[in-house]
Design an enzyme around this catalytic site. Structure first.
Site, short mmCIF file in Angstrom:
data_model
loop_
_atom_site.label_atom_id
_atom_site.label_comp_id
_atom_site.label_asym_id
_atom_site.label_seq_id
_atom_site.Cartn_x
_atom_site.Cartn_y
_atom_site.Cartn_z
N SER A 50 -40.14 36.72 -28.13
CA SER A 50 -39.64 38.07 -28.33
C SER A 50 -38.09 37.96 -28.95
CB SER A 50 -39.44 38.58 -27.06
OG SER A 50 -38.91 37.83 -26.11
N ASP A 88 -41.74 29.02 -25.68
CA ASP A 88 -42.71 29.86 -26.30
C ASP A 88 -43.15 28.82 -27.80
OD1 ASP A 88 -44.33 31.96 -25.67
OD2 ASP A 88 -42.81 33.46 -26.06
N LYS A 117 -45.29 27.68 -23.52
CA LYS A 117 -46.28 28.81 -23.24
C LYS A 117 -46.87 29.06 -24.45
CE LYS A 117 -44.46 33.37 -23.10
NZ LYS A 117 -45.26 33.77 -24.20
N GLU A 119 -49.96 31.99 -26.25
CA GLU A 119 -50.72 33.25 -26.26
C GLU A 119 -52.14 33.04 -26.72
OE1 GLU A 119 -49.08 36.52 -28.19
OE2 GLU A 119 -47.01 36.00 -27.38
N GLU A 186 -49.87 39.95 -19.25
CA GLU A 186 -48.96 41.17 -19.97
C GLU A 186 -49.80 42.40 -20.08
OE1 GLU A 186 -46.23 40.08 -23.13
OE2 GLU A 186 -45.91 41.98 -23.18
O1 KIV Z 1 -41.77 36.22 -25.78
C1 KIV Z 1 -41.46 36.61 -24.69
O2 KIV Z 1 -40.45 37.21 -24.21
C2 KIV Z 1 -42.65 36.59 -23.65
C3 KIV Z 1 -42.45 37.41 -22.43
C4 KIV Z 1 -41.85 38.60 -22.17
C5 KIV Z 1 -43.59 37.07 -21.48
O3 KIV Z 1 -43.64 36.31 -24.23
#
Ligand code: KIV
Length: 273
Positions: A50, A88, A117, A119, A186
């Site tokens: 994000s 991420d 993380k 997705e 989410e």
């Molecule tokens: O990219 C991000 O900030 C996210 C979170 C808000 C879960 O994936």
């Protein structure tokens, strides 16, 4: 001589042990000044993709690169001591194959992250297993997955029909079975958030999911009034930091224009009388 610190970082197993004991509080960060403050309070800090939107004013997260995530991860790691740091995996850095995912995850762990993380639903569970078996803790991200904005046709809440709710539950279960240490859930119907939290033995960290989740995560700029737009329904603005910054910058500009800043106290080689 080695220097030992008494401050110990929260580990992935410690986050897992929170399930049923206490809620996990986490936020995103991508810069040292914010991370330093967040570190005093939070269990986990995510260098989220994000950042592409809140930090780089991109329309979505799709153009963020592994190099950018690695650089921001290193900055956050250098400025923190306590929180568990999760990075991420950006779009295009893991979908091709488990081997591609491992090579890129290794870059983020080399930057100091404790976990990554990703997705994705069931189709990505084999990649989760591949990483976990090779020493990379994985935080799975299911439900509304911003990297799927084009297939979803926008950033829309998910799991509203029986069929879609069942699919998301199966996604979460598949990642748990594959060894994910926790799941970010989410933008789903509240009842589904509760159901998934009750169905999994690993922590479910909600963002627009349910108060029943084992923890919550939000984008820091959203809670500080710094995201420059509408606050998502699932967030709450806890402070207007923008107003504080605006006031400080206004005072500075006035000082410069009126000649009250700098004074001789701010200058070098001036003897105090
Ligand atoms: O990219 C991000 O900030 C996210 C979170 C808000 C879960 O994936």
């Amino acid at each position: 001589m080695s220097v030992h610190s008494t401050v110990v970082r929260t580990t992935v197993p410690q986050l897992m042990a929170c399930k049923g004991q206490r809620k996990i509080a986490s936020l995103t960060s991508y810069s040292a000044p914010f991370a330093r403050i967040l570190d005093e309070v939070l269990d986990m800090i995510l260098i989220g993709d994000s950042t592409a939107m809140v930090g780089y004013a991109m329309p979505d997260t799709l153009s963020f690169t592994i190099e950018q995530v690695a650089a921001h991860t290193a900055a956050v790691v250098r400025s923190t001591q306590r929180a568990c740091i999760v990075a991420d995996m950006p779009f295009g850095s893991y979908q091709e194959s488990p081997r591609q995912a491992f090579a890129n995850a290794a870059r983020l762990l080399a930057s100091g992250a404790a976990a990554v993380k990703m997705e994705g639903g069931i189709a990505l569970a084999d990649t989760t297993r591949f990483l976990v078996e090779r020493g990379v803790p994985v935080l799975a991200h299911v439900g509304l997955m911003p990297q799927y904005v084009n297939t979803m046709g926008g950033f829309k809440a998910q799991g509203m029909s029986e069929e879609s709710a069942e699919r998301i539950l199966q996604d979460a279960l598949a990642h748990e079975k594959a060894g994910a240490f926790a799941v970010v859930l989410e933008g789903v119907a509240e009842s589904l958030g509760r159901r998934i939290t009750e169905s999994l033995a690993i922590p479910v960290i909600g963002i627009g999911a349910s108060p029943a989740c084992d923890g919550q995560i939000l984008v820091t700029e959203d809670i500080l009034g710094l995201s420059g737009g509408r606050i998502p329904k699932f967030a709450r603005q806890f402070a207007d930091v923008g107003a504080v910054i605006r006031e400080a910058v206004t005072q500075y500009a006035e000082g410069v224009r009126e000649g009250t800043f700098p004074t001789l106290d701010n200058c070098f080689g001036v003897k105090k009388s």
